[in-house]
Design an enzyme around this catalytic site. Structure first.
Site, PDB file in Angstrom:
ATOM      1  N   CYS A 236     -14.430   0.034 -14.538  1.00  0.00           N
ATOM      2  CA  CYS A 236     -15.561   0.858 -14.100  1.00  0.00           C
ATOM      3  C   CYS A 236     -16.191   0.278 -12.822  1.00  0.00           C
ATOM      4  O   CYS A 236     -15.594   0.343 -11.765  1.00  0.00           O
ATOM      5  CB  CYS A 236     -16.560   0.981 -15.241  1.00  0.00           C
TER       6      CYS A 236
ATOM      7  N   HIS B  56     -13.232   2.365 -20.415  1.00  0.00           N
ATOM      8  CA  HIS B  56     -13.625   1.043 -20.914  1.00  0.00           C
ATOM      9  C   HIS B  56     -12.825   0.583 -22.130  1.00  0.00           C
ATOM     10  O   HIS B  56     -13.250   0.831 -23.268  1.00  0.00           O
ATOM     11  CB  HIS B  56     -15.106   1.082 -21.300  1.00  0.00           C
TER      12      HIS B  56
ATOM     13  N   GLU C 212     -12.736  -2.314 -23.327  1.00  0.00           N
ATOM     14  CA  GLU C 212     -13.485  -3.341 -24.087  1.00  0.00           C
ATOM     15  C   GLU C 212     -14.402  -2.729 -25.131  1.00  0.00           C
ATOM     16  O   GLU C 212     -14.892  -3.437 -26.006  1.00  0.00           O
ATOM     17  CB  GLU C 212     -14.269  -4.248 -23.118  1.00  0.00           C
TER      18      GLU C 212
END
Lengths: 83, 222
Positions: free
Chosen positions: B85, B194, B196
């Site tokens: 990002c 994302h 994560e």
């Protein structure tokens, strides 16, 4: 004191969502006949003393390095003579 | 492996990235934007969120943070670098990756579970995935539109550098549905969604993002 102006604009082929938003708002306010709006940035950079060729070369370097992203933007540099 | 996660002023997902690194079987090492120090890490993650207020352009000022001098040099030596990002935006501004990220074409912030196809599994971040595998991870951005000129797009497609592509609806106007790209060598990867946030069943859409963090722990990259 001298002032140099750097104008940064999105390249013509790059979508400009901010300009499109402004263009969409204008007719709602009663402004007609607008066919396109592009939104850019204007930097006013001030120096002590005269604007020499060296100063202009420095400003070009600033514009290439930080003020614009050459992938998506064009820039122009001019000396602001208005006091 | 020791995986560094840089914290910039405005980073939001640095702690999540550190956690994902640990769940993926590696050691997470916090790095600071103002330090000329990578603390002997083997890989670096630039996390999501914001940085330096994202004034001027997203990533434009972060590119000149002291730690980025070290990241750019290490990337040149082949160190694995992943930008997620805002991290992807920083890598583009640093010229480590081609193209740029602009405001979403629909002008709204988007936050949703996003389906992706892994197009390139020959990077140190995606080797845990089968080529062509489809995953769902969180996407959340306001300036996630990937753009580059046509010759650049043709070149990165031809060189197999599109790492991931959006499936179904294109969420932000990215050209050719590109969600992630790599550099020519493949060690530097930028991804707008994302991974994560998708490493544990308890939170998020599932564990489809875990592969980005387990790959470095696998034998191939020891």
């Amino acid at each position: 004191m001298a002032r140099v102006v750097v104008a940064v604009m999105p390249k013509p082929e790059i979508l400009d969502p901010q300009g499109k938003a402004v263009q969409g708002a204008l007719p709602r306010l009663g402004f007609s006949g607008v066919t396109d709006v592009r939104q850019g940035k204007r930097f006013e950079i001030e120096f002590d003393g005269e604007v020499t060729d060296d100063v202009l070369a420095e400003v070009h370097k600033m514009a290439e390095t930080l003020l614009s992203n050459p992938v998506i933007e064009n820039f122009s540099v001019h000396v602001d003579t208005a006091e | 492996m020791r995986v560094g996660v840089v914290t910039f002023p405005g980073s939001l997902d640095d702690v999540d990235a550190q956690r994902a690194v640990r769940i993926g079987g590696n050691d997470a090492v916090p790095l600071w934007h103002g330090d000329h120090d990578l603390k002997r890490v083997d890989a670096v993650i630039l996390p999501g969120g914001f940085s330096y207020g994202d004034y001027l352009r997203c990533g434009a000022i972060s590119r000149f943070a002291p730690v980025m001098t070290e990241v750019v040099e290490a990337a040149g030596r082949g160190m694995p670098v992943l930008g997620i990002c805002n991290g992807f935006q920083i890598l583009c501004e640093s010229h480590l990756l081609p193209g740029a990220l602009i405001r979403n074409d629909h002008r709204k912030f988007v936050c949703r579970d996003q389906r992706l196809r892994i197009e390139n599994n020959r990077t140190p971040w995606t080797a845990a995935y089968e080529k062509g595998s489809e995953i769902t991870i969180v996407l959340k951005n306001g300036e996630g539109g990937f753009v580059a000129d046509e010759p650049t797009l043709d070149r990165i497609e031809g060189e197999g550098r599109v790492v991931a592509r959006y499936l179904e609806d294109n969420p932000n106007g990215s050209l050719r549905d590109i969600a992630g790209v790599s550099n020519l060598r493949g060690n530097v990867v930028g991804l707008m969604p994302h991974p994560e946030h998708a490493v544990e069943k308890l939170t998020g859409s599932g564990t489809d993002g875990l592969g980005f963090f387990t790959t470095l722990a696998s034998e191939v990259f020891q």
